[in-house]
Design an enzyme around this catalytic site. Structure first.
Site, PDB file in Angstrom:
ATOM      1  N   ASP A  68       0.812  -1.225   0.000  1.00 53.75           N
ATOM      2  CA  ASP A  68       0.000   0.000   0.000  1.00 53.75           C
ATOM      3  C   ASP A  68       0.841   1.269   0.000  1.00 53.75           C
ATOM      4  O   ASP A  68       0.568   2.229  -0.724  1.00 53.75           O
ATOM      5  CB  ASP A  68      -0.877   0.059   1.266  1.00 53.75           C
ATOM      6  CG  ASP A  68      -1.970  -0.952   1.292  1.00 53.75           C
ATOM      7  OD1 ASP A  68      -2.586  -1.101   2.363  1.00 53.75           O
ATOM      8  OD2 ASP A  68      -2.198  -1.605   0.259  1.00 53.75           O
TER       9      ASP A  68
ATOM     10  N   HIS B  26      -4.314   5.357  -1.501  1.00 55.30           N
ATOM     11  CA  HIS B  26      -3.042   4.822  -1.994  1.00 55.30           C
ATOM     12  C   HIS B  26      -3.267   3.902  -3.209  1.00 55.30           C
ATOM     13  O   HIS B  26      -3.142   4.352  -4.336  1.00 55.30           O
ATOM     14  CB  HIS B  26      -2.200   4.158  -0.890  1.00 55.30           C
ATOM     15  CG  HIS B  26      -2.953   3.316   0.094  1.00 55.30           C
ATOM     16  ND1 HIS B  26      -3.779   2.279  -0.278  1.00 55.30           N
ATOM     17  CD2 HIS B  26      -2.987   3.351   1.450  1.00 55.30           C
ATOM     18  CE1 HIS B  26      -4.273   1.715   0.817  1.00 55.30           C
ATOM     19  NE2 HIS B  26      -3.818   2.346   1.884  1.00 55.30           N
TER      20      HIS B  26
ATOM     21  N   GLU C 140      -7.196  -6.784  -0.025  1.00 55.24           N
ATOM     22  CA  GLU C 140      -7.881  -6.273   1.155  1.00 55.24           C
ATOM     23  C   GLU C 140      -8.979  -5.305   0.752  1.00 55.24           C
ATOM     24  O   GLU C 140      -8.728  -4.346   0.005  1.00 55.24           O
ATOM     25  CB  GLU C 140      -6.902  -5.524   2.058  1.00 55.24           C
ATOM     26  CG  GLU C 140      -6.019  -6.402   2.855  1.00 55.24           C
ATOM     27  CD  GLU C 140      -5.261  -5.626   3.901  1.00 55.24           C
ATOM     28  OE1 GLU C 140      -5.530  -4.431   4.096  1.00 55.24           O
ATOM     29  OE2 GLU C 140      -4.369  -6.205   4.515  1.00 55.24           O
TER      30      GLU C 140
ATOM     31  N   GLU D 229      -7.269 -13.150  10.312  1.00 49.36           N
ATOM     32  CA  GLU D 229      -6.026 -12.394  10.500  1.00 49.36           C
ATOM     33  C   GLU D 229      -6.194 -11.589  11.776  1.00 49.36           C
ATOM     34  O   GLU D 229      -7.039 -10.692  11.862  1.00 49.36           O
ATOM     35  CB  GLU D 229      -5.726 -11.481   9.313  1.00 49.36           C
ATOM     36  CG  GLU D 229      -4.429 -10.694   9.531  1.00 49.36           C
ATOM     37  CD  GLU D 229      -3.882 -10.054   8.287  1.00 49.36           C
ATOM     38  OE1 GLU D 229      -3.884 -10.700   7.215  1.00 49.36           O
ATOM     39  OE2 GLU D 229      -3.449  -8.878   8.364  1.00 49.36           O
TER      40      GLU D 229
ATOM     41  N   GLY E 121       1.171  -3.261  12.021  1.00 49.00           N
ATOM     42  CA  GLY E 121       2.169  -2.673  12.915  1.00 49.00           C
ATOM     43  C   GLY E 121       3.351  -3.565  13.233  1.00 49.00           C
ATOM     44  O   GLY E 121       4.174  -3.231  14.090  1.00 49.00           O
TER      45      GLY E 121
ATOM     46  N   GLY F  47       3.533  -4.526   6.097  1.00 51.46           N
ATOM     47  CA  GLY F  47       3.648  -3.540   5.024  1.00 51.46           C
ATOM     48  C   GLY F  47       4.443  -2.316   5.393  1.00 51.46           C
ATOM     49  O   GLY F  47       5.567  -2.123   4.916  1.00 51.46           O
TER      50      GLY F  47
HETATM   51  C1  LIG Z   1      -5.717  -4.280   7.936  1.00 51.06           C
HETATM   52  C2  LIG Z   1      -4.364  -3.689   8.019  1.00 51.06           C
HETATM   53  O1  LIG Z   1      -3.797  -3.503   9.053  1.00 51.06           O
HETATM   54  C3  LIG Z   1      -3.682  -3.282   6.777  1.00 51.06           C
HETATM   55  O2  LIG Z   1      -3.605  -4.346   5.928  1.00 51.06           O
HETATM   56  C4  LIG Z   1      -4.389  -2.136   6.115  1.00 51.06           C
HETATM   57  O3  LIG Z   1      -4.018  -2.084   4.760  1.00 51.06           O
HETATM   58  C5  LIG Z   1      -3.977  -0.861   6.836  1.00 51.06           C
HETATM   59  O4  LIG Z   1      -4.476   0.220   6.106  1.00 51.06           O
HETATM   60  P1  LIG Z   1      -3.411   1.200   5.393  1.00 51.06           P
HETATM   61  O5  LIG Z   1      -2.550   0.321   4.547  1.00 51.06           O
HETATM   62  O6  LIG Z   1      -4.256   2.157   4.626  1.00 51.06           O
HETATM   63  O7  LIG Z   1      -2.608   1.821   6.516  1.00 51.06           O
HETATM   64  N1  LIG Z   2      -3.189  -6.734   7.222  1.00 46.81           N
HETATM   65  C1  LIG Z   2      -1.988  -6.110   7.722  1.00 46.81           C
HETATM   66  C2  LIG Z   2      -1.139  -5.649   6.578  1.00 46.81           C
HETATM   67  O1  LIG Z   2      -1.391  -6.019   5.430  1.00 46.81           O
HETATM   68  C3  LIG Z   2       0.023  -4.770   6.828  1.00 46.81           C
HETATM   69  O2  LIG Z   2      -0.217  -3.882   7.879  1.00 46.81           O
HETATM   70  P1  LIG Z   2       1.008  -2.866   8.212  1.00 46.81           P
HETATM   71  O3  LIG Z   2       2.248  -3.716   8.384  1.00 46.81           O
HETATM   72  O4  LIG Z   2       1.143  -1.936   7.044  1.00 46.81           O
HETATM   73  O5  LIG Z   2       0.596  -2.185   9.495  1.00 46.81           O
END
Ligand SMILES: CC(=O)[C@@H](O)[C@H](O)COP(=O)(O)O
Ligand SMILES: NCC(=O)COP(=O)(O)O
Length: 247
Positions: free
Chosen positions: A16, A57, A77, A158, A198, A219
């Site tokens: 993202d 994004h 997602e 998840e 996180g 991510g």
């Molecule tokens: C569900 C989760 O924690 C992430 O996969 C989600 O994509 C967070 O949203 P942003 O990427 O917009 O921060």
């Molecule tokens: N579902 C969690 C994810 O895809 C990544 O979350 P983050 O590491 O960007 O907080």
């Protein structure tokens, strides 16, 4: 039935925030599709991408291009909103992860309230399953939410690791225990156990070591590291941490 891909912890890389940097100038670079390919080279088992209602994004075209180029597992997602459910049914990713969304949030703030579902989640799950898409629900580490997810016969849950990730030192053990307890409930219900939100290079090991953990979706921290060393190396570094701590 739990879908097993490999014995080691699987790493889903959420791209993202490569798109966040691109959208800062509404331009063409950095390209999430190239980032996904580099993440695959670094050892990603899956690529996760979140098409938000506000398109802050990932864009609709990114989804189309990712589906044409990603060679590992695709994990799409989406919120339980008709427009994005329709897109999922059209592009047919390997997985769809249903997440809650609100426009004013900086990032996902909590898990889906599956236990209080008025039928919207169940309907989206049924339609995705009918299309042959594996389904996962993003939930807080709460046994009631896990049990409600199991009742919908989704393939995975998840667990939201956000509270763990921001916990003060004295709260970490309690947050880990919540993850372990709700994780055990997921396994007993026959679902794959995933976790995310996180997680980073410093806090990931205890979550990876939770019994029955199959997949972590990470991510923001990987993309942050990628800004400094490149996506392939950033993913390879996370892959190595997981391989060493969970051989
Ligand atoms: C569900 C989760 O924690 C992430 O996969 C989600 O994509 C967070 O949203 P942003 O990427 O917009 O921060
Ligand atoms: N579902 C969690 C994810 O895809 C990544 O979350 P983050 O590491 O960007 O907080």
């Amino acid at each position: 039935m739990a879908i097993q891909y490999s014995t080691m912890i699987e790493l889903g890389v959420n791209i993202d925030h490569v798109a966040t940097l691109r959208q800062a100038r509404r331009t063409y670079e950095p390209d999430p599709i190239i980032a996904a390919a580099m993440a695959e080279q670094g050892g990603a088992d899956g690529i996760t991408f979140h098409l938000r209602e506000d398109r802050r994004h990932i864009q609709d075209l990114d989804v189309q291009r990712l589906m044409q180029s990603v060679t590992v597992r695709t994990n799409f997602e989406i919120a339980c909103a008709e427009d994005v459910v329709q897109i999922a049914l059209e592009v047919k990713p390997d997985w769809a992860l249903l997440v809650p969304e609100s426009r004013e949030e900086v990032t996902t703030e909590g898990g889906l309230d599956v236990a209080a579902d008025n039928g919207r989640i169940a309907d989206a799950v049924a339609r995705l399953k009918e299309r042959g898409i594996y389904t996962s629900l993003f939930v807080d580490p709460d046994i009631h939410q896990v049990q409600a997810a199991a009742a919908m016969q989704v393939d995975a849950v998840e667990l939201h690791t956000g509270p763990y990730a921001i916990a003060k030192r004295e709260q970490i053990a309690m947050e880990l225990d919540r993850l372990k307890t709700s994780g055990q409930a997921a396994i007993e219900a026959g679902m794959r156990l995933h976790a995310g939100h996180g997680l980073n290079y410093h806090n990931v090991r205890p979550v990876a070591k939770i019994p029955g953990m199959i997949e972590l979706n990470i991510g923001h921290s990987i993309v942050s590291r990628a800004v400094m060393v490149g996506m392939t190396q950033a993913v390879a570094e996370m892959r190595r941490i997981l391989d060493v701590c969970c051989p």
